[in-house]
Design an enzyme around this catalytic site. Structure first.
Site, short mmCIF file in Angstrom:
data_model
loop_
_atom_site.label_atom_id
_atom_site.label_comp_id
_atom_site.label_asym_id
_atom_site.label_seq_id
_atom_site.Cartn_x
_atom_site.Cartn_y
_atom_site.Cartn_z
N HIS B 219 0.83 -1.21 0.00
CA HIS B 219 0.00 0.00 0.00
C HIS B 219 0.85 1.25 0.00
CE1 HIS B 219 -3.87 -2.00 1.70
NE2 HIS B 219 -3.73 -2.17 0.40
N ARG B 326 -5.83 0.23 -15.45
CA ARG B 326 -5.86 -1.00 -14.67
C ARG B 326 -6.95 -0.91 -13.62
NH1 ARG B 326 -0.29 0.17 -14.67
NH2 ARG B 326 0.91 -1.31 -15.93
N ARG B 362 -9.07 -2.01 -18.97
CA ARG B 362 -8.79 -3.44 -19.00
C ARG B 362 -9.58 -4.09 -17.87
NH1 ARG B 362 -2.86 -5.53 -17.76
NH2 ARG B 362 -3.47 -4.93 -15.66
N GLU B 459 -0.51 -10.99 -24.88
CA GLU B 459 0.53 -11.18 -23.87
C GLU B 459 0.88 -12.65 -23.68
OE1 GLU B 459 -1.01 -9.85 -20.06
OE2 GLU B 459 -3.04 -10.26 -20.75
N ASN B 482 5.20 -6.92 -20.69
CA ASN B 482 5.74 -7.46 -19.42
C ASN B 482 5.49 -8.96 -19.32
OD1 ASN B 482 6.00 -4.76 -19.10
ND2 ASN B 482 5.01 -4.64 -17.11
N ASP B 483 4.25 -9.36 -19.52
CA ASP B 483 3.93 -10.78 -19.44
C ASP B 483 4.41 -11.52 -20.68
OD1 ASP B 483 2.99 -10.73 -16.93
OD2 ASP B 483 0.86 -10.69 -17.46
N ARG B 493 10.83 -12.33 -14.16
CA ARG B 493 11.78 -11.23 -13.99
C ARG B 493 11.96 -10.82 -12.54
NH1 ARG B 493 9.23 -5.56 -15.79
NH2 ARG B 493 7.20 -5.80 -14.88
N CYS B 530 1.46 -1.61 -24.35
CA CYS B 530 1.24 -0.98 -23.05
C CYS B 530 2.14 -1.55 -21.96
CB CYS B 530 -0.23 -1.10 -22.63
SG CYS B 530 -0.76 -2.80 -22.41
#
Lengths: 90, 610
Positions: B219, B326, B362, B459, B482-483, B493, B530
């Site tokens: 958080h 997101r 998304r 992805e 990323n994925d 990673r 993205c």
């Protein structure tokens, strides 16, 4: 005044996590009656947010509710309704 | 003022580990350099403020019968003060972060006022003649141990909350002041940071956060990023090394912390901050210009976003839209799925604020661990029940989210994107489901954008290979690098043992991207990117040259990417892309690409501290 006992099933998906737990406790606080929740053999005071949280009741869990006090009927009605409505979540 | 330092520079190039170096620093003190996780970008230097959370050992102390009433009075006063503090934090959080993040503190207030706990504490003081702070500590511990023993991760998080409330109460019992004495311009060092700390400190012009524990998704890290304050987390043992008042540099891009920095590093840091400010000023002039090559090839430059509060910054940065919104945080922050109405309010606010620029929502990309009982955890959640797979199996969740997005689409600038598409059947099922939800809304007479565009995230490697087939079903693609890179190269990673194998310029990655772009264009749909790669300035000319139609990047790098695009001709970018596609290894690409970019954009790339 005898004790009222009700069985309810946790309907909402996330179970009794933060928000429904808060709603439950806030509503229970409106009544004078004592209010206890039992899951398996764990019994907690339903007016205690920390107690309700530690119950960790997931969706589908069956809970026994006990109400005892002068307004036990109203309390039982209101709290059971909350469970049936899934705490206003779908 | 250090917001400027959010201008991002080169990616992490050095890979040394902790403890990095020690050498003679200022005032004869040794310079020490530490590495942690770069949790929020930015660079600054200033004096350290070591914030030691109360981990006071409370010994059992008894009182006399005559002291009971005064002890109870102390306890009630402490309760009151704690509640006042929490109310303030709640208000501040609501103002700075919005309602949903602020809810954490409402929860704290309820725990503070828990009647059972309060009664147990008072009984302990009365019956056992315990001093209040001992009574508080013992009663809280009863619950804490129950939560600690639980297998449920969410309950572990709640234990943190309980701990925070206990510490607040005990601090007030001991009549210690809230940490209000921080002078402006300090870098906070702490074992961990609670959300409350992060919000409160932000009032004091904090220059950075360094913590021993935590990760990117804690958080405090999320809050830090949305408040624009650099943060480095997970630096074990740093509290033993830093003293209150030490001069320190925090580099939130690379995850580095310099204690008593050498004159050289300090000078570099100053220079870097100045350069970043300079660049920022220069780049500001780009804000209203198109993202266009010198020979007139226009691409869209959008931002990735998560919070409503980011929209203002994103607009200031001159984004053409939000290329990836997101939605997971709506779930993650409260650990349950928000209702349709709650979602609608958030989506509507974002869509309105960005209007007429597009916003791509998304749908929830979360793993099964968030829904399943902890006893039913998957062996490999990364390849498991997540994203669209989970949503299709949980029609109530999916329906509520789609309804909320559709209802927010009236302005005509909303698009929907499905994550984790691995084949045609899954994609069709998602599109059909959406059609069903649209029909429902039509039936109910609820208005939405009938022309709403739908996209697939690319992805999963299988989606790359059948992109031609998928392209016929949707209006756009967005490549989630990323994925994709992780799946394509079989590299996690986050795993330090192999993280150097995570390579954006691996030929397989570049060819996969090119394939997707070609498939999309063959089928007359547009394609964006993205993942983090979209914001990696070295990759910009290559992606541009391969024909990508949209870049969606973290907001801080927007002007820099725009500047790079505007410095190339499309023809030259195409040549560079061809050259990169011809390379046999990631290293081979870097060998010529990095010097080329450094020569071309010395103002961006020379500022990286070594």
């Amino acid at each position: 005044m005898i004790m009222i006992t009700k069985e309810v099933t946790v309907k909402n998906r996330a179970g009794l996590h933060t928000r429904p737990a808060a709603a439950l406790v806030k509503n229970a606080a409106k009544y004078k009656s004592n209010f206890y929740i039992t899951k398996n053999n764990m019994r907690i005071n339903g007016k205690s947010i920390i107690g309700v949280m530690t119950l960790a009741a997931a969706q589908g869990t069956v809970l026994t509710l006990e109400f005892e006090g002068e307004d036990e009927e109203e309390a039982a009605r209101a709290i059971v309704q909350l469970f049936e409505d899934g705490f206003g979540e779908e | 003022m250090f917001n400027y330092s959010r201008m991002v520079l080169a990616k992490n190039d050095d890979s040394s580990s902790i403890p990095l170096t020690t050498s003679n620093g200022k005032n004869g003190k040794n310079e020490k350099i530490f590495r942690g996780i770069a949790a929020a970008p930015g660079i600054s230097f200033g004096l350290a403020y070591v914030y030691s959370q109360m981990e006071v050992v409370i010994r059992r102390t008894d009182i006399t019968l005559g002291e009971v009433e005064s002890e109870l009075l102390l306890y009630r006063q402490a309760l009151e003060r704690s509640a006042e503090e929490l109310e303030k934090i709640y208000d501040l959080a609501k103002e700075k972060l919005g309602e949903s993040l602020a809810e954490i503190f409402q929860g704290h207030l309820m725990m503070l006022h828990d009647p059972v706990l309060t009664e147990a504490i008072e009984n302990r003081v009365r019956g056992r003649l315990n001093k209040a702070e001992y009574a508080v500590a013992s009663e809280f511990e009863k619950y804490a141990s129950r939560l600690r023993d639980s297998a449920d991760d969410l309950l572990h998080e709640r234990m943190q909350d309980l701990e925070d409330v206990k510490n607040r109460l005990i601090r007030n019992l001991q009549r210690k002041r809230l940490t209000g004495t921080i002078e402006g311009g300090r870098i906070i060092f702490s074992r961990k940071l609670t959300p409350a700390d992060t919000v409160l400190f932000s009032r004091h012009n904090v220059l950075g956060y360094v913590t021993e524990t935590g990760g990117m998704t804690s958080h405090a890290a999320i809050i830090s990023r949305s408040l624009n304050i650099p943060a480095v987390v997970a630096v074990p043992g740093i509290l033993n090394e830093v003293n209150d008042g030490d001069l320190v540099i925090i580099d939130g891009y690379k995850g580095l912390v310099y204690i008593n920095p050498s004159d050289t590093h300090l000078a570099e840091c100053r220079k870097k901050i100045a350069e970043i400010e300079n660049i920022a000023k220069k780049l500001e002039t780009l804000r209203d210009l198109h993202c266009e090559t010198t020979d007139g090839h226009v691409v869209e430059l959008a931002a990735n976003a998560e919070f409503v509060e980011e929209v203002e910054y994103i607009r200031q940065q001159g984004a053409d839209g939000i290329g990836l919104y997101r939605t997971e945080h709506l779930y993650l922050l409260r650990e349950e799925f928000p209702s349709e109405q709650e979602q609608f309010l958030v989506y509507h606010e974002i869509a309105e604020a960005m209007h007429p620029r597009p916003v791509i929502f998304r749908v929830f990309d979360i793993g099964g661990d968030k829904v399943l009982d902890s006893s039913a955890r998957e062996g490999n959640p990364f390849m498991g029940w997540r994203g669209i797979r989970l949503l299709l199996d949980q029609p109530d969740i999916f329906r509520a989210q789609l309804r909320a997005i559709l209802r927010a689409s009236r302005g005509g600038n909303v698009k929907i994107m499905f994550p984790m598409i691995s084949g045609l059947v899954v994609l069709k099922a998602a599109v059909d489901f959406l059609d069903g939800v649209k029909e429902e809304l039509r039936h109910e007479g609820v208005p939405f954008d009938e022309e709403i565009k739908v996209g697939a995230m690319i992805e999963v490697p299988s989606a790359v290979l059948i992109a031609d087939v998928l392209a016929r079903e949707v209006d756009f693609f967005s490549i989630g690098t990323n994925d994709l890179i992780q799946y394509l190269l079989a590299v996690d990673r986050g795993n330090e043992l192999i993280s150097e194998l995570y390579q954006e310029f691996h030929p397989a990655v570049l060819h996969a991207i090119r394939m997707v772009i070609e498939s999309a264009h063959r089928n007359n749909i547009w394609v964006g990117l993205c993942g983090e790669m979209a914001g990696n300035p070295y990759a910009t000319p290559l992606l541009l040259g391969m024909g990508i139609d949209e870049f969606s990047v973290i907001p801080s790098v927007l002007p820099e990417i725009k500047h790079i695009v505007r410095s190339f001709s499309f023809k030259e970018a195409e040549e560079l892309a061809r050259r990169a596609l011809d390379a046999k290894t990631h290293e081979e690409v870097r060998e010529w690409l990095i010097p080329l970019m450094h020569d071309r954009f010395p103002e961006f790339f020379t500022t990286t501290m070594t």
